[in-house]
Design a protein around this motif. Sequence first.
Motif, PDB file in Angstrom:
ATOM      1  N   GLU A   4       0.871  -0.987  -0.352  1.00 40.41           N
ATOM      2  CA  GLU A   4      -0.360  -0.279   0.023  1.00 40.41           C
ATOM      3  C   GLU A   4       0.920   0.705   0.255  1.00 40.41           C
ATOM      4  OE1 GLU A   4      -3.023  -0.086   3.244  1.00 40.41           O
ATOM      5  OE2 GLU A   4      -3.841  -1.720   2.208  1.00 40.41           O
ATOM      6  N   ARG A   5       2.524   0.902  -0.241  1.00 38.69           N
ATOM      7  CA  ARG A   5       3.095   2.330  -0.081  1.00 38.69           C
ATOM      8  C   ARG A   5       3.079   2.635  -1.868  1.00 38.69           C
ATOM      9  NH1 ARG A   5       7.352   3.946   4.214  1.00 38.69           N
ATOM     10  NH2 ARG A   5       5.028   4.509   5.239  1.00 38.69           N
ATOM     11  N   ARG A   6       3.671   3.814  -2.467  1.00 39.46           N
ATOM     12  CA  ARG A   6       3.844   4.137  -3.832  1.00 39.46           C
ATOM     13  C   ARG A   6       4.800   4.807  -3.719  1.00 39.46           C
ATOM     14  NH1 ARG A   6       0.690   9.465  -5.998  1.00 39.46           N
ATOM     15  NH2 ARG A   6       0.651   8.873  -8.186  1.00 39.46           N
ATOM     16  N   TYR A   7       6.079   3.592  -4.925  1.00 44.87           N
ATOM     17  CA  TYR A   7       7.080   3.708  -4.721  1.00 44.87           C
ATOM     18  C   TYR A   7       7.223   4.405  -6.615  1.00 44.87           C
ATOM     19  CZ  TYR A   7       8.324   1.450  -1.199  1.00 44.87           C
ATOM     20  OH  TYR A   7       8.761   0.607   0.869  1.00 44.87           O
ATOM     21  N   TRP A   8       8.583   5.010  -6.664  1.00 43.43           N
ATOM     22  CA  TRP A   8       8.179   4.870  -8.330  1.00 43.43           C
ATOM     23  C   TRP A   8      10.618   4.894  -8.666  1.00 43.43           C
ATOM     24  CZ3 TRP A   8       6.324   7.719  -5.133  1.00 43.43           C
ATOM     25  CH2 TRP A   8       5.306   9.265  -5.286  1.00 43.43           C
ATOM     26  N   GLN A   9      10.248   3.141 -10.360  1.00 38.89           N
ATOM     27  CA  GLN A   9      11.777   3.249 -10.548  1.00 38.89           C
ATOM     28  C   GLN A   9      12.139   3.350 -11.470  1.00 38.89           C
ATOM     29  OE1 GLN A   9      11.888  -1.216 -10.344  1.00 38.89           O
ATOM     30  NE2 GLN A   9      12.645  -0.895 -12.976  1.00 38.89           N
ATOM     31  N   CYS A  10      13.194   4.535 -11.260  1.00 40.11           N
ATOM     32  CA  CYS A  10      14.058   5.224 -12.320  1.00 40.11           C
ATOM     33  C   CYS A  10      14.220   4.157 -13.499  1.00 40.11           C
ATOM     34  CB  CYS A  10      14.884   5.791 -11.887  1.00 40.11           C
ATOM     35  SG  CYS A  10      16.010   6.379 -13.264  1.00 40.11           S
ATOM     36  N   GLY A  11      13.699   5.143 -14.879  1.00 37.00           N
ATOM     37  CA  GLY A  11      13.792   4.619 -15.949  1.00 37.00           C
ATOM     38  C   GLY A  11      14.845   4.002 -16.560  1.00 37.00           C
ATOM     39  N   ALA A  12      16.313   4.979 -16.071  1.00 37.42           N
ATOM     40  CA  ALA A  12      17.334   4.942 -16.460  1.00 37.42           C
ATOM     41  C   ALA A  12      18.023   4.191 -16.013  1.00 37.42           C
ATOM     42  CB  ALA A  12      18.010   6.218 -16.408  1.00 37.42           C
ATOM     43  N   CYS A  13      18.485   4.518 -13.960  1.00 39.24           N
ATOM     44  CA  CYS A  13      19.298   3.741 -12.926  1.00 39.24           C
ATOM     45  C   CYS A  13      18.465   2.306 -12.738  1.00 39.24           C
ATOM     46  CB  CYS A  13      20.202   4.908 -12.595  1.00 39.24           C
ATOM     47  SG  CYS A  13      19.731   5.477 -11.317  1.00 39.24           S
ATOM     48  N   ARG A  14      17.147   2.060 -13.041  1.00 38.98           N
ATOM     49  CA  ARG A  14      16.420   1.424 -12.059  1.00 38.98           C
ATOM     50  C   ARG A  14      16.051   2.023 -10.838  1.00 38.98           C
ATOM     51  NH1 ARG A  14      14.360  -1.762 -15.653  1.00 38.98           N
ATOM     52  NH2 ARG A  14      13.472  -3.440 -13.634  1.00 38.98           N
ATOM     53  N   HIS A  15      17.241   2.739 -10.005  1.00 41.29           N
ATOM     54  CA  HIS A  15      16.893   2.887  -8.326  1.00 41.29           C
ATOM     55  C   HIS A  15      15.438   3.585  -8.145  1.00 41.29           C
ATOM     56  CE1 HIS A  15      17.792   4.339  -4.639  1.00 41.29           C
ATOM     57  NE2 HIS A  15      16.923   5.836  -4.829  1.00 41.29           N
ATOM     58  N   GLN A  16      14.835   2.453  -6.993  1.00 43.63           N
ATOM     59  CA  GLN A  16      13.725   2.674  -6.159  1.00 43.63           C
ATOM     60  C   GLN A  16      13.259   4.215  -5.111  1.00 43.63           C
ATOM     61  OE1 GLN A  16      12.234  -1.467  -5.678  1.00 43.63           O
ATOM     62  NE2 GLN A  16      12.595  -2.075  -7.490  1.00 43.63           N
ATOM     63  N   THR A  17      12.154   4.688  -4.755  1.00 46.01           N
ATOM     64  CA  THR A  17      12.419   5.029  -3.995  1.00 46.01           C
ATOM     65  C   THR A  17      11.589   5.619  -3.476  1.00 46.01           C
ATOM     66  OG1 THR A  17      12.940   8.010  -3.714  1.00 46.01           O
ATOM     67  CG2 THR A  17      12.362   7.132  -5.866  1.00 46.01           C
ATOM     68  N   SER A  18      10.662   6.115  -2.313  1.00 45.47           N
ATOM     69  CA  SER A  18       9.174   6.148  -2.310  1.00 45.47           C
ATOM     70  C   SER A  18       9.612   7.697  -1.723  1.00 45.47           C
ATOM     71  CB  SER A  18       9.642   5.615  -0.741  1.00 45.47           C
ATOM     72  OG  SER A  18      10.212   6.158  -0.077  1.00 45.47           O
ATOM     73  N   LEU A  19       7.718   7.702  -1.538  1.00 48.52           N
ATOM     74  CA  LEU A  19       8.280   9.379  -1.300  1.00 48.52           C
ATOM     75  C   LEU A  19       8.601  10.022  -0.213  1.00 48.52           C
ATOM     76  CD1 LEU A  19       6.495  12.082  -2.395  1.00 48.52           C
ATOM     77  CD2 LEU A  19       4.286  11.291  -1.478  1.00 48.52           C
ATOM     78  N   ARG A  20       8.943   9.171   0.602  1.00 48.46           N
ATOM     79  CA  ARG A  20       9.636   9.771   2.364  1.00 48.46           C
ATOM     80  C   ARG A  20      10.888   9.104   1.521  1.00 48.46           C
ATOM     81  NH1 ARG A  20       4.918   9.012   6.749  1.00 48.46           N
ATOM     82  NH2 ARG A  20       3.455   8.030   5.441  1.00 48.46           N
ATOM     83  N   SER A  21      11.226   8.760   1.248  1.00 45.34           N
ATOM     84  CA  SER A  21      12.751   8.496   1.685  1.00 45.34           C
ATOM     85  C   SER A  21      13.829   9.463   0.851  1.00 45.34           C
ATOM     86  CB  SER A  21      13.177   7.026   0.716  1.00 45.34           C
ATOM     87  OG  SER A  21      13.588   7.752  -0.817  1.00 45.34           O
ATOM     88  N   GLY A  22      14.747   9.612   1.570  1.00 48.27           N
ATOM     89  CA  GLY A  22      15.498  10.930   1.542  1.00 48.27           C
ATOM     90  C   GLY A  22      15.231  12.065   2.020  1.00 48.27           C
ATOM     91  N   THR A  23      14.112  12.306   2.628  1.00 44.05           N
ATOM     92  CA  THR A  23      13.544  12.976   3.341  1.00 44.05           C
ATOM     93  C   THR A  23      13.700  13.066   4.980  1.00 44.05           C
ATOM     94  OG1 THR A  23      11.058  12.226   3.856  1.00 44.05           O
ATOM     95  CG2 THR A  23      11.693  13.529   1.323  1.00 44.05           C
ATOM     96  N   VAL A  24      13.067  13.961   5.431  1.00 48.48           N
ATOM     97  CA  VAL A  24      13.736  14.063   7.109  1.00 48.48           C
ATOM     98  C   VAL A  24      12.346  13.294   7.975  1.00 48.48           C
ATOM     99  CG1 VAL A  24      11.417  15.645   7.633  1.00 48.48           C
ATOM    100  CG2 VAL A  24      13.875  15.514   9.280  1.00 48.48           C
ATOM    101  N   MET A  25      11.373  12.942   6.526  1.00 50.62           N
ATOM    102  CA  MET A  25      10.650  11.480   6.992  1.00 50.62           C
ATOM    103  C   MET A  25      10.658  10.110   6.523  1.00 50.62           C
ATOM    104  SD  MET A  25       8.154  13.913   8.972  1.00 50.62           S
ATOM    105  CE  MET A  25       7.301  12.283   9.040  1.00 50.62           C
ATOM    106  N   GLU A  26      12.098  10.122   6.527  1.00 44.81           N
ATOM    107  CA  GLU A  26      12.716   8.867   6.258  1.00 44.81           C
ATOM    108  C   GLU A  26      12.100   7.943   6.583  1.00 44.81           C
ATOM    109  OE1 GLU A  26      15.846   7.439   2.941  1.00 44.81           O
ATOM    110  OE2 GLU A  26      16.743   7.759   5.240  1.00 44.81           O
TER     111      GLU A  26
END
Length: 318
Positions: free
Chosen positions: A57-79
Amino acid sequence: MAINGIQFQKGLSLAAFLKDYGTEDQCETAFIKARWPHGFICPCCSHTAAYEFRRQERRYWQCGACRHQTSLRSGTVMEHGHLPLTKLYLAIYLMTQSKTNIAALALMRQLGISWKAAWLLKHKLMEVMAQREADHPLEGDVSVDDAYLGGERTGGGPGRGSSNKVAFVAAVEMREGRPQRVRFDPVAGFSFAALTPWARLAVAPGSCVVSDGLLGFEVLERLGYTHKVVLAPRGKAGTEIEPFKWLNVLLGNLKTSLSGTHHAFKFAKYARRYLAEVQYRFNRRADMAAMVPRLAVAVAQTRPCPKRMVLGKAEVRT
């Protein structure tokens, strides 16, 4: 008597807030815009194309170039945080729309979460405010004064020597006789060595700084600032003369806000964040409604602040 337009502005009503941030989907959409206002950008390679998917139930984005996956909160203060975004936005609303501070205990009751979660969330948001304010020096006509936060405690030494007191510099940028922006910066003391890094960080070059004659502020002249000394009379009369009248009003409001909201907190450890919260809110007081989306943008752009960094070594007692 004329009504102060800033003080009596409408701000953001609770009804209007709930209309825009009342559901998790609305908050998710708002936070996506706060983090990527011009569309997705991969945090690893800066590519702009990505595939979206959901996992548990959590939304993710996978980069079309390097295929790195990130969530909306990752890399932010709310990680690594698990609180719903509706709770985050409500906390932002409560901390920005009130003229005074809100205690973690009150935040706990308003959000319907545990006290520990409320305390941690409050401190993360205050840390965001502190980092946002750190690189914004005052400029033009600036009045400064030495101040202390905290009171005496048994066995801690009398007066300014108390171990429970934190020294800080209060400074206000003035324009046409009205305060524009403030800074409340904790310092190690009021020696030349302690005030040199403060001056370089807090006051822009070319500013004209007025102080009350404290010896330590003479470092301003050595650093190339225009420095004027105004000797204020003792007692109440000294707080009402120009150019210190507004500075003393702001200091009084600051201390009343902190003492009226918080029973106690570790001044030496957390003073920087509590002072930054008051400073952040004052410096954006001209548009209270805009503080909610602005602080959300700051949350999205601030690097992770895990619990161990928030807590440090000492135990929490607030």
